[in-house]
Write an enzyme that holds these catalytic residues in place. Structure first.
Site, PDB file in Angstrom:
ATOM      1  N   LYS A 156      17.421   6.170  10.071  1.00 46.60           N
ATOM      2  CA  LYS A 156      17.522   4.785   9.642  1.00 46.60           C
ATOM      3  C   LYS A 156      18.817   4.172  10.151  1.00 46.60           C
ATOM      4  O   LYS A 156      19.825   4.853  10.106  1.00 46.60           O
ATOM      5  CB  LYS A 156      17.503   4.713   8.103  1.00 46.60           C
ATOM      6  CG  LYS A 156      16.224   5.182   7.477  1.00 46.60           C
ATOM      7  CD  LYS A 156      16.331   5.204   5.947  1.00 46.60           C
ATOM      8  CE  LYS A 156      17.178   6.366   5.453  1.00 46.60           C
ATOM      9  NZ  LYS A 156      17.230   6.490   3.991  1.00 46.60           N
ATOM     10  N   ASP A 206       0.810  -1.215   0.000  1.00 40.81           N
ATOM     11  CA  ASP A 206       0.000   0.000   0.000  1.00 40.81           C
ATOM     12  C   ASP A 206       0.846   1.268   0.000  1.00 40.81           C
ATOM     13  O   ASP A 206       0.357   2.340  -0.323  1.00 40.81           O
ATOM     14  CB  ASP A 206      -0.879   0.045   1.265  1.00 40.81           C
ATOM     15  CG  ASP A 206      -1.803  -1.158   1.362  1.00 40.81           C
ATOM     16  OD1 ASP A 206      -2.299  -1.606   0.304  1.00 40.81           O
ATOM     17  OD2 ASP A 206      -1.997  -1.660   2.489  1.00 40.81           O
ATOM     18  N   ASP A 248      19.303   2.644  -1.406  1.00 43.79           N
ATOM     19  CA  ASP A 248      20.559   2.288  -2.072  1.00 43.79           C
ATOM     20  C   ASP A 248      21.643   1.846  -1.094  1.00 43.79           C
ATOM     21  O   ASP A 248      22.735   1.510  -1.523  1.00 43.79           O
ATOM     22  CB  ASP A 248      21.084   3.467  -2.910  1.00 43.79           C
ATOM     23  CG  ASP A 248      21.614   4.601  -2.049  1.00 43.79           C
ATOM     24  OD1 ASP A 248      20.983   4.907  -1.008  1.00 43.79           O
ATOM     25  OD2 ASP A 248      22.661   5.174  -2.398  1.00 43.79           O
TER      26      ASP A 248
END
Lengths: 338, 338
Positions: B259, B44, B285
């Site tokens: 992150k 989603d 990446d």
């Protein structure tokens, strides 16, 4: 526990042999005059850390001259060993003279900057290669005295990221000293109170591309500013930034030149004509550099509480951090006390 | 192995269920159009890293607009998550618009600076305390938007060790936020291309005296300069210098906001009304930030090779670093390819 010495668990044989041994916690007794006399008689050479031991905050520690002169009058070798790479040996000797240690000469002083330069030679970094320096003028000078060309250091104090792309392009493709086609041979770092992003980026780039990273020392922080009690970051903080920026985790250099490196001890002993470590006493104020240095090298150790280490921390030290002897200051070695 | 996707060892159940599982080395197949279609249909929401994924070296990566617009036309939620704390979210959205992603607004962008500010609130650092910042203007702005007073950052870019003794004296005796009597509440750091000794010394002093150390992220290095292929130190290098200078070894912060922090993922999902992680795809990446972030949060993952990770490194990735899918670039998600 005011005026004490410490028998640590026996992690080496040299100095512990004179003392009662207990398996885990050691025995602590005061460094009574008679004990101090025994310690002096058992050794041929005394190795003094400088900051926090001989001087503190710009003044000589009380009794330092008497202790040093007394040892010399007994025929002992007296030298100074410091992890301070910011000044060169001649400057450090001059500071000792200014404070009243009037016999001090460059040959009595061994610092981590000179040790780093010597180790580059030992590791055969070619002298036609350039060394990139993060550090102060004293480190640059010691490298040049040893025959190395340098860049970086104070010259890059005012450089910014505007200069970085060109600098990195100029240095790109540098391989390790043993195989590279480039002009760079190593990165050497010490403490640098003009540390900036440009220097970290250049040094990290070179290390990431294969150059050896030599740290003059890796003290994390210490009393370096003019204000007693304030601690400033040390060469270990600089090293962490560079090694991390090079992709190393945890941050690690290839070589640490200063205390507690046993290479440093070996170089000093060789320079002095092969002194026996078991007949040497390391006198210092830090557990992780001075005491570990003495212990690793096989010297006797005396921790003085006139610097960064508290009585409580000294009491808890174990293993290679545990000193054989503890005293409030260098004055415990004055002959007048015996 | 040009146009591939990867089924890693099954370290989570969310996305691996659709794929053949092998116990150790996984199976790699090309992300054929049909597979890309399946991946899109199974989710989603799509979470895109920015640098190296959507743009690179100041230009949009080919096919990015088509891929993003296509996903939105299918009713998918599309957001951007970056560890870049140097710019604030509004600036990052404006850069996306300038490059052609004309629908991008601040609310579509989540960066590690905003995450750090949100985590200070979660951890109840009082808003009447000041936050010392090592970082750029965007980090300062995000902290202020969240209601915190700040010092440091760009204001200390030109300060030198001449200013340090007074600065440390002013800050001395600061306790941790929960108990301290001082005005300081935390140290927050991100990447800072104006890093200098003064900032490291102040931040290390505060952390050594009990303030929490919050890192926006801990990327060790990355492509941050204007020259493609050059890598500059990242926030992890800054963090290493500060934490080491505070006496922490190995250098460790108390909180990492960006992150791969699962706190960051939770905050994003909450902000978006409780998206289910298993119905989300993280597209990035970098293995250690983007892919580990998606894996830890329970999202599906797609590694694109348009940034810092080579095909060889992707192939060797294991555990939480192993992506479910690999493609040359974001263009693999363009509907025209299906």
């Amino acid at each position: 526990w005011g005026f004490l010495d410490t028998w640590a668990p026996d992690h080496r044989s040299a100095s512990a042999s004179a003392f009662l041994r207990l398996p885990r916690f050691g025995v602590r007794r005061s460094l009574a005059p008679q004990r101090a006399k025994h310690l002096v008689e058992s050794a041929d050479a005394f190795v003094f850390d400088m900051d926090g031991v001989v001087w503190s905050g710009g003044s000589l520690i009380a009794g330092a001259c008497e202790a040093l002169d007394g040892l010399r009058s007994l025929g002992k070798t007296v030298i100074f060993v410091t992890n301070n790479s910011m000044k060169r040996r001649a400057e450090l000797a001059a500071e000792l003279r200014q404070l009243g240690v009037d016999w001090a000469e460059e040959r009595h002083v061994f610092n981590s900057g000179a040790a780093a330069a010597a180790l580059l030679e030992v590791r055969k970094v070619p002298k036609d290669r350039e060394v990139y320096v993060i550090g102060e003028a004293g480190l640059v000078d010691e490298l040049r005295l040893r025959g190395y060309q340098t860049s970086g250091g104070p010259d890059d104090a005012l450089r910014s990221i505007e200069d970085l792309p060109t600098a990195l392009s100029d240095l790109s493709g540098q391989g390790p000293a043993s195989t590279g086609t480039g002009k760079m041979g190593a990165v050497v770092l010490g403490n640098d109170r003009q540390l900036n992003f440009f220097k970290v980026a250049v040094a990290a780039h070179l290390v990431r591309n294969g150059l050896p990273l030599v740290a003059a020392n890796d003290d994390l922080y210490g009393p370096q500013g003019p204000v007693p009690g304030q601690n400033w970051p040390g060469a270990g903080s600089v090293m962490a930034a560079v090694a991390a920026g090079a992709g190393r985790w945890p941050p690690t250099p290839d070589v640490i030149a200063g205390k507690p490196s046993i290479d440093f001890a070996d170089a000093i002993r060789a320079e002095l004509g092969g002194l026996r470590a078991s007949r040497m006493v390391m006198v210092g104020d830090r557990l992780d550099t001075d005491i570990a240095f003495g212990v690793r090298a096989g010297m006797k150790t005396l921790l003085v509480l006139s610097g960064v280490t508290s009585e409580a921390a000294a009491r808890e030290a174990r293993g290679e951090l545990a000193p054989d002897n503890v005293a409030p200051s260098i004055a415990a070695l004055c002959r007048t006390g015996w």
